[in-house]
Motif scaffolding. Structure first.
Motif, mmCIF file in Angstrom:
data_model
loop_
_atom_site.group_PDB
_atom_site.id
_atom_site.type_symbol
_atom_site.label_atom_id
_atom_site.label_comp_id
_atom_site.label_asym_id
_atom_site.label_seq_id
_atom_site.Cartn_x
_atom_site.Cartn_y
_atom_site.Cartn_z
ATOM 1 N N ILE A 5 0.835 -1.203 0.000
ATOM 2 C CA ILE A 5 0.000 0.000 0.000
ATOM 3 C C ILE A 5 0.867 1.249 0.000
ATOM 4 O O ILE A 5 0.665 2.158 -0.807
ATOM 5 N N ALA A 6 1.851 1.291 0.885
ATOM 6 C CA ALA A 6 2.722 2.472 0.975
ATOM 7 C C ALA A 6 3.451 2.717 -0.347
ATOM 8 O O ALA A 6 3.604 3.861 -0.778
ATOM 9 N N GLY A 7 3.871 1.659 -1.000
ATOM 10 C CA GLY A 7 4.576 1.800 -2.272
ATOM 11 C C GLY A 7 3.687 2.266 -3.412
ATOM 12 O O GLY A 7 4.176 2.842 -4.390
ATOM 13 N N ALA A 8 2.396 2.028 -3.286
ATOM 14 C CA ALA A 8 1.457 2.405 -4.349
ATOM 15 C C ALA A 8 0.988 3.850 -4.244
ATOM 16 O O ALA A 8 0.455 4.405 -5.188
ATOM 17 N N LEU A 36 -7.081 -5.351 5.628
ATOM 18 C CA LEU A 36 -6.181 -4.211 5.464
ATOM 19 C C LEU A 36 -5.499 -3.865 6.785
ATOM 20 O O LEU A 36 -6.058 -4.137 7.858
ATOM 21 N N PRO A 37 -4.332 -3.243 6.718
ATOM 22 C CA PRO A 37 -3.670 -2.791 7.938
ATOM 23 C C PRO A 37 -4.517 -1.722 8.625
ATOM 24 O O PRO A 37 -5.388 -1.102 8.011
ATOM 25 N N THR A 38 -4.246 -1.485 9.889
ATOM 26 C CA THR A 38 -4.996 -0.481 10.639
ATOM 27 C C THR A 38 -4.740 0.915 10.080
ATOM 28 O O THR A 38 -3.706 1.172 9.446
ATOM 29 N N VAL A 39 -5.689 1.799 10.335
ATOM 30 C CA VAL A 39 -5.565 3.196 9.913
ATOM 31 C C VAL A 39 -4.279 3.792 10.468
ATOM 32 O O VAL A 39 -3.529 4.457 9.743
ATOM 33 N N ARG A 40 -4.008 3.543 11.722
ATOM 34 C CA ARG A 40 -2.800 4.110 12.346
ATOM 35 C C ARG A 40 -1.521 3.592 11.722
ATOM 36 O O ARG A 40 -0.573 4.351 11.521
ATOM 37 N N SER A 41 -1.482 2.310 11.395
ATOM 38 C CA SER A 41 -0.255 1.774 10.799
ATOM 39 C C SER A 41 -0.044 2.311 9.383
ATOM 40 O O SER A 41 1.092 2.608 8.992
ATOM 41 N N SER A 49 -1.549 11.953 8.689
ATOM 42 C CA SER A 49 -2.473 11.870 9.808
ATOM 43 C C SER A 49 -3.410 10.665 9.673
ATOM 44 O O SER A 49 -3.868 10.365 8.562
ATOM 45 N N PRO A 50 -3.734 10.015 10.786
ATOM 46 C CA PRO A 50 -4.741 8.953 10.739
ATOM 47 C C PRO A 50 -6.090 9.457 10.218
ATOM 48 O O PRO A 50 -6.834 8.702 9.583
ATOM 49 N N THR A 51 -6.377 10.723 10.421
ATOM 50 C CA THR A 51 -7.618 11.300 9.909
ATOM 51 C C THR A 51 -7.653 11.233 8.384
ATOM 52 O O THR A 51 -8.695 10.961 7.788
ATOM 53 N N THR A 52 -6.525 11.455 7.756
ATOM 54 C CA THR A 52 -6.438 11.392 6.295
ATOM 55 C C THR A 52 -6.718 9.974 5.804
ATOM 56 O O THR A 52 -7.465 9.774 4.840
#
Length: 84
Positions: A5-8, A36-41, A49-52
């Motif tokens: 996800i981070a790479g995409a 899916l991974p947690t919002v915080r992770s 931000s986790p809000t984003t």
């Protein structure tokens, strides 16, 4: 999964995160049933931000790409094909 996800994600706005995850779902890189991974992770991995991330997840729920199950997590749904 988190690295995928981070790479995409190229655009770290809620819209950009949602678009990247949507592409992964529709391309089959995040198959139906995947948790899916947690919002915080995700937020931590992207440096946002986790809000984003929560806003991105809400957008994906509205689009029918993912489903949240409270404390059980967030899961990928079977992608729907566009109507022709």
């Amino acid at each position: 999964m988190l690295q995928l996800i981070a790479g995409a994600v190229n655009d770290r706005t809620a819209r950009g995160v949602a678009a990247a995850v949507s592409r992964l779902v529709h391309n089959g890189e995040l198959p139906a049933g995947t948790r899916l991974p947690t919002v915080r992770s995700v937020a931590r991995a992207l440096g946002i931000s986790p809000t984003t991330v929560s806003e991105a997840w809400r957008s994906l729920v509205s689009a029918g790409a993912i489903q949240t199950r409270g404390r059980s997590g967030t899961f990928v749904l079977t992608p729907t094909r566009p109507r022709q």
